[in-house]
Design a protein around this motif. Structure first.
Motif, mmCIF file in Angstrom:
data_model
loop_
_atom_site.group_PDB
_atom_site.id
_atom_site.type_symbol
_atom_site.label_atom_id
_atom_site.label_comp_id
_atom_site.label_asym_id
_atom_site.label_seq_id
_atom_site.Cartn_x
_atom_site.Cartn_y
_atom_site.Cartn_z
ATOM 1 N N ALA A 153 35.491 49.724 -4.163
ATOM 2 C CA ALA A 153 34.930 50.275 -2.923
ATOM 3 C C ALA A 153 35.563 49.621 -1.701
ATOM 4 O O ALA A 153 35.826 50.292 -0.694
ATOM 5 C CB ALA A 153 33.411 50.095 -2.909
ATOM 6 N N PHE A 154 35.823 48.319 -1.772
ATOM 7 C CA PHE A 154 36.467 47.616 -0.661
ATOM 8 C C PHE A 154 37.850 48.209 -0.384
ATOM 9 O O PHE A 154 38.188 48.527 0.756
ATOM 10 C CB PHE A 154 36.582 46.120 -0.985
ATOM 11 N N VAL A 155 38.649 48.366 -1.437
ATOM 12 C CA VAL A 155 40.006 48.899 -1.275
ATOM 13 C C VAL A 155 39.960 50.355 -0.807
ATOM 14 O O VAL A 155 40.673 50.739 0.126
ATOM 15 C CB VAL A 155 40.813 48.761 -2.586
ATOM 16 N N ALA A 156 39.102 51.164 -1.439
ATOM 17 C CA ALA A 156 39.010 52.577 -1.068
ATOM 18 C C ALA A 156 38.553 52.741 0.378
ATOM 19 O O ALA A 156 39.081 53.579 1.116
ATOM 20 C CB ALA A 156 38.067 53.312 -2.015
ATOM 21 N N GLY A 157 37.588 51.944 0.790
ATOM 22 C CA GLY A 157 37.115 52.013 2.176
ATOM 23 C C GLY A 157 38.162 51.548 3.165
ATOM 24 O O GLY A 157 38.337 52.137 4.234
ATOM 25 N N GLY A 158 38.872 50.495 2.828
ATOM 26 C CA GLY A 158 39.880 49.959 3.735
ATOM 27 C C GLY A 158 41.149 50.780 3.811
ATOM 28 O O GLY A 158 41.820 50.814 4.844
ATOM 29 N N MET A 159 41.473 51.486 2.736
ATOM 30 C CA MET A 159 42.747 52.226 2.692
ATOM 31 C C MET A 159 42.839 53.343 3.725
ATOM 32 O O MET A 159 43.937 53.755 4.093
ATOM 33 C CB MET A 159 42.966 52.828 1.293
ATOM 34 N N ASN A 160 41.710 53.826 4.201
ATOM 35 C CA ASN A 160 41.760 54.908 5.188
ATOM 36 C C ASN A 160 42.421 54.473 6.495
ATOM 37 O O ASN A 160 42.840 55.316 7.284
ATOM 38 C CB ASN A 160 40.353 55.451 5.457
ATOM 39 N N GLY A 180 48.399 56.776 -4.141
ATOM 40 C CA GLY A 180 48.908 55.845 -5.157
ATOM 41 C C GLY A 180 48.037 54.611 -5.310
ATOM 42 O O GLY A 180 47.753 54.169 -6.434
ATOM 43 N N VAL A 181 47.597 54.061 -4.190
ATOM 44 C CA VAL A 181 46.732 52.875 -4.244
ATOM 45 C C VAL A 181 45.382 53.236 -4.864
ATOM 46 O O VAL A 181 44.872 52.515 -5.730
ATOM 47 C CB VAL A 181 46.564 52.238 -2.846
ATOM 48 N N ALA A 195 32.288 49.308 2.991
ATOM 49 C CA ALA A 195 32.274 50.132 1.778
ATOM 50 C C ALA A 195 31.905 49.351 0.531
ATOM 51 O O ALA A 195 31.267 49.895 -0.374
ATOM 52 C CB ALA A 195 33.639 50.797 1.591
ATOM 53 N N CYS A 196 32.283 48.085 0.452
ATOM 54 C CA CYS A 196 32.071 47.350 -0.805
ATOM 55 C C CYS A 196 30.594 47.160 -1.121
ATOM 56 O O CYS A 196 30.230 46.946 -2.264
ATOM 57 C CB CYS A 196 32.830 46.036 -0.837
ATOM 58 N N GLY A 197 29.724 47.290 -0.135
ATOM 59 C CA GLY A 197 28.296 47.215 -0.407
ATOM 60 C C GLY A 197 27.796 48.381 -1.241
ATOM 61 O O GLY A 197 26.754 48.291 -1.894
ATOM 62 N N PHE A 198 28.549 49.487 -1.222
ATOM 63 C CA PHE A 198 28.146 50.655 -1.993
ATOM 64 C C PHE A 198 28.605 50.582 -3.451
ATOM 65 O O PHE A 198 28.119 51.350 -4.273
ATOM 66 C CB PHE A 198 28.692 51.939 -1.347
#
Length: 150
Positions: free
Chosen positions: A55-62, A81-82, A15-18
């Protein structure tokens, strides 16, 4: 647990690439709306770094939804929350949101409404698919029952 951490990093790295692409789109929209023609090197670097982290956090949180021991409502609250925290921090450090009670309150309301709308759409979609699957299973059971013998 090790598998969940590994999956978090895998999804986050994808995700962080986006992040920089989203930032470029954001800056183009921002430029059209405000008429701002130039950005400093610091603004661009901070934007690229912060959106990549977001993007890294949002992608990984799933990956939180894969933790079986965690009740769904707790997973949703942690996830929301995150995401809320990382979005708010990103907007504040990039000066896309003014510091103050009113702007942060409006941001919070918009975020919560958006998050609830997305979850309502997901809930309705899953509920419809579950009802269809249950109907198909009921029909299959009905058709496979042997007839009563007299």
């Amino acid at each position: 647990m090790k598998q969940h951490v590994r999956e978090f990093f895998r999804r986050g790295l994808i995700a962080c690439g986006f992040g920089p692409m989203v930032l470029a789109i954001f800056y183009l929209i921002f430029q059209k709306q405000t008429g701002m023609d130039t950005l400093s090197v610091n603004q661009v670097c901070l934007g690229i770094f912060s959106l990549s982290v977001l993007a890294f956090v949002a992608g990984g949180m799933n990956v939180i939804y894969q933790v079986e021991r965690l009740p769904l409502m707790i997973a949703i609250l942690i996830h929301g929350g995150v995401l809320y925290s990382i979005y708010l921090i990103t907007y504040l450090i990039n000066d896309w949101l003014e510091w103050g009670i009113t702007p942060i309150l409006f941001f919070s309301i918009i975020f919560i409404l958006g998050y609830l709308a997305i979850w309502a759409a997901i809930y309705c979609t899953i509920k419809k698919k579950t009802e269809k699957l249950n109907h198909l299973l009921t029909e299959k059971q009905r058709n496979s029952e042997p007839p009563f013998s007299h």
